[in-house]
Motif scaffolding. Sequence first.
Motif, PDB file in Angstrom:
ATOM      1  N   ILE A 166       0.860  -1.175   0.000  1.00 46.93           N
ATOM      2  CA  ILE A 166       0.000   0.000   0.000  1.00 46.93           C
ATOM      3  C   ILE A 166       0.903   1.235   0.000  1.00 46.93           C
ATOM      4  CG2 ILE A 166      -1.802   1.286   1.207  1.00 46.93           C
ATOM      5  CD1 ILE A 166      -2.827  -1.417   0.387  1.00 46.93           C
ATOM      6  N   GLU A 167       0.666   2.132  -0.941  1.00 48.40           N
ATOM      7  CA  GLU A 167       1.477   3.344  -1.014  1.00 48.40           C
ATOM      8  C   GLU A 167       0.887   4.465  -0.177  1.00 48.40           C
ATOM      9  OE1 GLU A 167       2.205   4.511  -5.037  1.00 48.40           O
ATOM     10  OE2 GLU A 167       3.467   2.763  -5.454  1.00 48.40           O
ATOM     11  N   LYS A 168       1.737   5.360   0.242  1.00 48.35           N
ATOM     12  CA  LYS A 168       1.320   6.529   1.022  1.00 48.35           C
ATOM     13  C   LYS A 168       0.288   7.332   0.231  1.00 48.35           C
ATOM     14  CE  LYS A 168       3.289  10.676   3.213  1.00 48.35           C
ATOM     15  NZ  LYS A 168       2.709  10.433   4.539  1.00 48.35           N
ATOM     16  N   GLY A 169      -0.828   7.663   0.897  1.00 47.86           N
ATOM     17  CA  GLY A 169      -1.857   8.488   0.275  1.00 47.86           C
ATOM     18  C   GLY A 169      -2.881   7.733  -0.552  1.00 47.86           C
ATOM     19  N   GLU A 170      -2.777   6.400  -0.605  1.00 47.77           N
ATOM     20  CA  GLU A 170      -3.758   5.623  -1.379  1.00 47.77           C
ATOM     21  C   GLU A 170      -5.114   5.579  -0.663  1.00 47.77           C
ATOM     22  OE1 GLU A 170      -2.942   2.231  -4.152  1.00 47.77           O
ATOM     23  OE2 GLU A 170      -1.520   1.733  -2.568  1.00 47.77           O
ATOM     24  N   SER A 171      -6.161   5.358  -1.441  1.00 46.58           N
ATOM     25  CA  SER A 171      -7.465   4.984  -0.886  1.00 46.58           C
ATOM     26  C   SER A 171      -7.789   3.614  -1.474  1.00 46.58           C
ATOM     27  CB  SER A 171      -8.548   6.007  -1.222  1.00 46.58           C
ATOM     28  OG  SER A 171      -8.802   6.061  -2.607  1.00 46.58           O
ATOM     29  N   ILE A 221      -2.483   6.251   8.656  1.00 49.10           N
ATOM     30  CA  ILE A 221      -3.322   5.216   8.048  1.00 49.10           C
ATOM     31  C   ILE A 221      -4.612   5.057   8.844  1.00 49.10           C
ATOM     32  CG2 ILE A 221      -3.446   2.789   7.321  1.00 49.10           C
ATOM     33  CD1 ILE A 221      -0.358   2.753   7.427  1.00 49.10           C
ATOM     34  N   ASN A 279      -8.894  11.149   2.961  1.00 45.50           N
ATOM     35  CA  ASN A 279      -7.881  10.768   1.981  1.00 45.50           C
ATOM     36  C   ASN A 279      -7.351  11.989   1.238  1.00 45.50           C
ATOM     37  OD1 ASN A 279      -7.618   9.510  -1.222  1.00 45.50           O
ATOM     38  ND2 ASN A 279      -6.364   8.668   0.405  1.00 45.50           N
ATOM     39  N   THR A 319      -3.879   7.866   4.374  1.00 49.21           N
ATOM     40  CA  THR A 319      -4.066   6.630   3.621  1.00 49.21           C
ATOM     41  C   THR A 319      -5.277   5.917   4.215  1.00 49.21           C
ATOM     42  OG1 THR A 319      -1.688   6.475   3.236  1.00 49.21           O
ATOM     43  CG2 THR A 319      -2.969   4.457   2.943  1.00 49.21           C
TER      44      THR A 319
END
Length: 227
Positions: free
Chosen positions: A32-37, A166, A192, A197
């Motif tokens: 999971i990347e930083k800032g993903e939803s 997160i 988000n 995240t």
Amino acid sequence: MSNILMSVKKIHKHYGRDPERVHVLKSIDLDIEKGESVSIMGQSGSGKSTLLTIMGGLNEPTEGALEIKNTNLYDLNHEKRAEFRQMNLGFVFQQFQLLSYLTAIENVMLPLVTLKLTNKEKRFRAMKVLKRVGLEDKAHRLPNQLSGGEQERVAIARAIVNEPEIVLADEPTGSLDTKTGDEIMNVFGELNASGMTVIMVTHNPVYAKYFKRVITMKDGQLTNLGG
């Protein structure tokens, strides 16, 4: 430089012993990347909620590793893991899990108990996040004086009061009507957009449109990593 915030590595989870052993998760690999939803979708029994609790540092896997910000969470002892969770993770539970005898603001203040802040500072932070979810005018009501959607907003405020990187949510709209569920999804969208995240598990495909990445699960395995 890698933008990966969370890495799930060959996670297995089973309960019991052979021949009755139940395999809930089977070799899960996920970044999971930083800032993903991210939405993790699957039918009841697919293993999605178990995966979320492992990702939230609440449920130790049978095998495998969970790395968040280059820290292997399950290599930490219980005390250090709890500290890491408090600083980095917010969890929204399926049934709200609000304490019935505490007001909305008091429920939101709970994660701040161990912090070296004055009571005034804690109340200020709690009110700030209640305002963020549109409930500052209901801060002094008990949970039974709030609608289901309002209780969910309190649960979200409690999850973000420590400003975690997160936020993880387990079927947060399961007991809500469609209109209220959409309103809660919009709250997660706003979180988000502010840089958090957001990872949510659900069985309802209607909510997929609110997430940039939709992952699907079946029988304890990932069948689609989205993207």
